[in-house]
Design an enzyme around this catalytic site. Structure first.
Site, mmCIF file in Angstrom:
data_model
loop_
_atom_site.group_PDB
_atom_site.id
_atom_site.type_symbol
_atom_site.label_atom_id
_atom_site.label_comp_id
_atom_site.label_asym_id
_atom_site.label_seq_id
_atom_site.Cartn_x
_atom_site.Cartn_y
_atom_site.Cartn_z
ATOM 1 N N ASN A 1 0.461 -1.114 0.484
ATOM 2 C CA ASN A 1 0.054 0.018 -0.003
ATOM 3 C C ASN A 1 0.735 1.449 -0.019
ATOM 4 O O ASN A 1 1.363 1.461 0.840
ATOM 5 C CB ASN A 1 -0.842 0.209 0.824
ATOM 6 C CG ASN A 1 -1.762 1.389 1.858
ATOM 7 O OD1 ASN A 1 -1.765 2.230 0.251
ATOM 8 N ND2 ASN A 1 -2.041 1.247 2.391
ATOM 9 N N GLY B 1 2.593 1.510 10.670
ATOM 10 C CA GLY B 1 3.155 2.860 10.653
ATOM 11 C C GLY B 1 3.803 2.898 12.180
ATOM 12 O O GLY B 1 4.621 4.460 11.954
ATOM 13 N N SER C 1 3.448 -2.951 10.245
ATOM 14 C CA SER C 1 4.929 -2.612 10.575
ATOM 15 C C SER C 1 5.044 -3.858 10.071
ATOM 16 O O SER C 1 6.536 -4.435 10.721
ATOM 17 C CB SER C 1 5.478 -2.267 12.068
ATOM 18 O OG SER C 1 4.766 -0.996 11.960
ATOM 19 N N LYS D 1 0.401 4.201 -0.540
ATOM 20 C CA LYS D 1 -0.799 5.236 0.603
ATOM 21 C C LYS D 1 -0.132 6.902 -0.195
ATOM 22 O O LYS D 1 -0.268 6.752 -1.839
ATOM 23 C CB LYS D 1 0.107 5.535 1.947
ATOM 24 C CG LYS D 1 -0.618 4.566 2.557
ATOM 25 C CD LYS D 1 -0.105 4.408 4.163
ATOM 26 C CE LYS D 1 0.401 2.989 4.701
ATOM 27 N NZ LYS D 1 -0.327 3.508 6.325
ATOM 28 N N GLU E 1 -5.071 -5.221 10.529
ATOM 29 C CA GLU E 1 -4.614 -4.811 10.652
ATOM 30 C C GLU E 1 -4.567 -3.738 12.395
ATOM 31 O O GLU E 1 -5.409 -2.771 12.514
ATOM 32 C CB GLU E 1 -4.723 -3.199 9.978
ATOM 33 C CG GLU E 1 -4.066 -3.764 8.778
ATOM 34 C CD GLU E 1 -3.703 -2.674 7.394
ATOM 35 O OE1 GLU E 1 -2.392 -2.663 7.318
ATOM 36 O OE2 GLU E 1 -4.343 -1.484 7.203
ATOM 37 N N GLU F 1 -6.873 4.240 8.265
ATOM 38 C CA GLU F 1 -6.190 5.798 7.725
ATOM 39 C C GLU F 1 -8.053 6.677 7.008
ATOM 40 O O GLU F 1 -8.497 7.333 7.545
ATOM 41 C CB GLU F 1 -5.863 6.047 6.957
ATOM 42 C CG GLU F 1 -4.367 5.795 7.603
ATOM 43 C CD GLU F 1 -3.155 5.337 7.054
ATOM 44 O OE1 GLU F 1 -2.850 5.560 5.937
ATOM 45 O OE2 GLU F 1 -2.339 4.495 7.821
ATOM 46 N N HIS G 1 -9.521 0.941 5.192
ATOM 47 C CA HIS G 1 -7.977 0.620 5.995
ATOM 48 C C HIS G 1 -8.800 2.094 7.141
ATOM 49 O O HIS G 1 -9.227 2.932 6.773
ATOM 50 C CB HIS G 1 -6.932 1.611 4.773
ATOM 51 C CG HIS G 1 -5.503 1.526 5.223
ATOM 52 N ND1 HIS G 1 -5.400 2.602 6.417
ATOM 53 C CD2 HIS G 1 -4.827 0.478 5.107
ATOM 54 C CE1 HIS G 1 -3.970 2.089 6.487
ATOM 55 N NE2 HIS G 1 -3.309 0.909 5.698
HETATM 56 C C1 PEP Z 1 -0.653 -0.018 6.149
HETATM 57 O O1 PEP Z 1 -0.753 0.963 5.288
HETATM 58 O O2 PEP Z 1 -1.177 -0.736 5.983
HETATM 59 C C2 PEP Z 1 0.495 -0.585 6.657
HETATM 60 C C3 PEP Z 1 0.550 -2.016 7.087
HETATM 61 O O3 PEP Z 1 1.047 0.192 6.734
HETATM 62 P P1 PEP Z 1 2.522 -0.331 7.420
HETATM 63 O O4 PEP Z 1 3.448 -1.339 6.670
HETATM 64 O O5 PEP Z 1 3.713 1.058 7.536
HETATM 65 O O6 PEP Z 1 2.653 -0.361 9.460
#
Ligand code: PEP
Length: 248
Positions: free
Chosen positions: A9, A171, A210, A11, A165, A97, A95
């Site tokens: 992703n 992040g 992460s 973003k 997630e 976010e 997601h």
């Molecule tokens: C994500 O944006 O779905 C995500 C898991 O980000 P990160 O790997 O940076 O934690």
């Protein structure tokens, strides 16, 4: 055997030129695998160019969001039909976010999931609890509500992927332990079994939060973890290819 999926992703990162360069590097580094699938989700502006750059490769294209209508007076929105037209096979929906910054609700996620399926796109549906919710001990009720909400009225699960997630792991560099992740994945599969029966055994449930090439192997060893949704580590060829190389 459920085939692993590694999905990147991107973003709100990368210009068109940067996206093409990253896509080319991934294409060069991944020539296909019997064990797993690779998906990248560039920003909307780069979808078409990345689709072209990936032609002839095993890497599939995804969008990061969509609207739940095919067309109309919805300024600033992108429809599933447009995503198909741009070469997308998949779309990330719900997601954290989007839930946090753009007020997406379980009902809105559900409408998008149904519309994506109707358009022939595979939805990657994101669910996960916040830090506070985990501390309060309500992880399963939150994730359960999100899963039930996202899949209400969905008849066939064939094209659906779920991504667990935990919001506190996205992040932050604070990856869930494999045991923490597996506990929720097993819970989600159990819930899906209740709702959809045997189809639960085929459903891919990705972990996101992460993930890096250094921690993915431990997650991949878990029974109910069928892939990774990767943010930060998907932005550099080495990081992403390193994760792909560890697909079980
Ligand atoms: C994500 O944006 O779905 C995500 C898991 O980000 P990160 O790997 O940076 O934690």
């Amino acid at each position: 055997m459920r085939k692993w999926i590694v999905a990147g992703n991107w973003k709100m990162h990368n210009t068109i030129a940067e996206s093409i360069a990253l896509a080319r590097a991934i294409k060069e580094g991944f020539s296909g695998s019997a064990n797993g699938e690779v998906v990248v989700a560039p920003p909307f502006t780069a979808l078409s160019a990345v689709g072209d750059a990936l032609k002839g490769s095993a890497v599939r294209l995804a969008a990061q969001n969509m609207y739940s209508e095919d067309k109309g007076a919805f300024t600033g929105e992108i429809s599933p039909v447009m995503l198909k037209d741009a070469g997308c096979a998949c779309v990330i929906i719900g997601h954290s976010e989007r839930r946090k910054f753009f007020s997406e609700t379980d009902d809105g996620v559900n409408a998008k999931v149904k519309k994506a399926l109707a358009a022939g796109l595979k939805p990657i549906v994101c669910v996960g609890e916040t830090d506070e919710e985990r501390v309060q001990g309500v992880t399963q009720s939150v994730v359960g509500r999100q899963v039930r909400g996202a899949l209400a009225g969905v008849e066939k699960l064939d094209d659906v992927v779920i991504a667990y997630e935990p919001v506190w792991a996205i992040g932050t560099g604070k990856v869930a332990t494999s045991a923490q992740a597996e506990e929720v994945h097993a819970f989600v599969r159990g819930l899906i079994r209740e709702l959809f029966g045997a189809a639960a055994e085929e459903l891919r449930i990705l972990y996101g939060g992460s993930v890096t090439k250094d921690n993915v192997a431990e997650l991949a060893a878990m029974e109910d973890i069928d892939g990774a949704l990767v943010g930060g580590a998907s932005l550099k060829p080495d990081g992403f290819l390193g994760i792909i190389a560890k697909m079980p």
